[in-house]
Design an enzyme around this catalytic site. Structure first.
Site, PDB file in Angstrom:
ATOM      1  N   LYS A  41      35.262  25.941   1.479  1.00  0.00           N
ATOM      2  CA  LYS A  41      33.918  25.225   1.409  1.00  0.00           C
ATOM      3  C   LYS A  41      34.439  23.598   1.386  1.00  0.00           C
ATOM      4  CE  LYS A  41      34.376  25.267  -3.593  1.00  0.00           C
ATOM      5  NZ  LYS A  41      34.092  26.015  -5.081  1.00  0.00           N
ATOM      6  N   TYR A 271      27.421  -8.910  -3.376  1.00  0.00           N
ATOM      7  CA  TYR A 271      25.600  -8.477  -3.683  1.00  0.00           C
ATOM      8  C   TYR A 271      25.583  -9.305  -5.022  1.00  0.00           C
ATOM      9  CZ  TYR A 271      24.238  -6.259   0.355  1.00  0.00           C
ATOM     10  OH  TYR A 271      23.976  -6.577   2.327  1.00  0.00           O
TER      11      TYR A 271
END
EC number: 5.1.1.1
Length: 380
Positions: A41, A271
């Site tokens: 999965k 940032y």
């Protein structure tokens, strides 16, 4: 999603490691009739669905488990003919698609069977769909919780054998990776109690995820749903270090320096200007960021350059990040996020510990825009 083949960031997947992990589990199972269904999965836990399936098939996997019908269909389109079990709940409306592709479905309620039957009755020549009944023995996710629910579903399946084939029954343990096995034993007892209520045992009875197969092998049914250990990772993290056989980590992550500069003391980076150079420093930029799955909380962790630990400085950007280098390195120098460099190594467990999470989340967060490069399988 557009894949970034033209930048130097890569996920490296060692198919030989996956092969060896399955082979070691098969040796661990010698003398039993238990088979392995690797769990593929979430793009094989970020490793790549089809290449992992190829390695697992070569190693002796008897079938596959997935979470979504879409994943099962992808395997069928790639010409895998082994049994495939969808572990999640599939919409009843997709019963014809599952039947046409011989895909086994998980059922957690009588209501699902009733709704699917109403749809199946409108489909001419429907091949019976293999069904695995899910028992909720204490996970609290999906499945029948008592004898009445289980017997009602079983009776309905037997009465509608034109549409359903009672192929399996299973449960999932919530604490198989915990050193305290108290709740595990409660779940195991609950599952065994409910199993005695069934008039027959189907072809497959399975309870074992990776942790159960490693540390509670006496509980094994006849399928191992081999998940995280397939990829060479300890299901418990650091909680249970003792393993019956060695696990070989299959995934590495590498990139390169694409920009290098020397900055003066007081220079701010990233940032928010959260990092300030305390002295003259060499700063390198790497083309990988939080859009690739290296989340902002990894600021302050380290990568490897030339065998040396280099701290991620400033906030991680969407597509790039900056590191502090011990000296000037040329553009194109390799950077290791996960793997070995020189005498040092960064493991996925180390990354998970820094991020205060589990290694499952780290690998499943890795973006599909990072190319996967595969090695090793041609050795077998």
């Amino acid at each position: 999603m557009t894949v970034g083949y033209l930048r130097p960031t890569r996920i490296l997947v060692d198919q030989n490691a996956i092969y060896e992990n399955i082979q070691n589990e098969l040796k661990h199972l010698e003398g039993t009739d238990t088979v392995i269904f690797p769990v593929l999965k979430a793009n094989a836990y970020g490793h790549g669905l089809i290449p992992v399936a190829e390695a697992a098939q070569a190693a002796g996997a008897a079938g596959f488990c997935v979470a979504l019908l879409d994943e099962a269909l992808a395997l069928r389109r790639a010409n895998f003919t082994e049994p495939i079990l969808v572990l999640g709940i599939t919409q009843p409306s997709e019963i014809e698609l599952a039947a046409a592709n011989q895909i086994s479905l998980t059922v957690g309620s009588l209501e699902w069977l009733q709704e699917a039957t109403a749809i199946a009755q409108q489909v001419p020549y429907l091949h019976p769909v293999p069904i695995h009944l899910s028992i909720d023995s204490g996970m609290g996710r999906i499945g029948m919780r008592d004898e009445a629910e289980l017997l009602a579903a079983y009776t309905f399946i037997k009465a509608h054998s034109d549409y359903f084939d009672f192929e399996g029954v299973f449960t999932h343990f919530a604490t198989a990776d915990d050193p305290d096995d108290t709740y595990f034993k409660e779940q195991s007892a609950r599952f065994n109690q409910l199993m005695t209520a069934l008039p027959e045992r189907p072809r497959f009875v399975h309870v074992s995820n990776s942790a159960t197969s490693l540390w509670h092998a006496a509980c094994n049914g006849n399928i191992i749903r081999m998940g995280i250990s397939l990829y060479g990772l300890n299901p418990s993290g650091n909680a249970i270090p003792d393993l019956p056989y060695p696990l070989k980590q299959a995934l590495g992550i590498e990139s390169e320096l694409v920009f290098v500069k020397q900055v003066a003391a007081g220079t701010k980076i990233g940032y928010g200007a959260t990092y300030e150079a305390s002295e003259g420093e060499w700063i390198g930029t790497i083309p990988m960021g939080y859009a690739d799955g290296w989340l902002r909380r990894m600021q302050g962790s380290t990568v490897l350059v030339d065998g040396q630990r280099c701290e991620i400085v400033g906030r991680i950007c969407m597509d790039q990040m900056m590191i502090r280098l011990p000296k000037r390195y040329p553009v194109g120098t390799k950077v290791v996020f996960v793997g070995k460099s020189g005498d040092d190594e960064i493991t996925l467990q180390e990354v998970a510990d820094y991020a205060d999470t589990i290694h499952y989340e780290i690998i499943c967060d890795l973006s599909d825009r990072i190319p996967r490069v595969y090695t090793g399988l041609n050795e077998h």
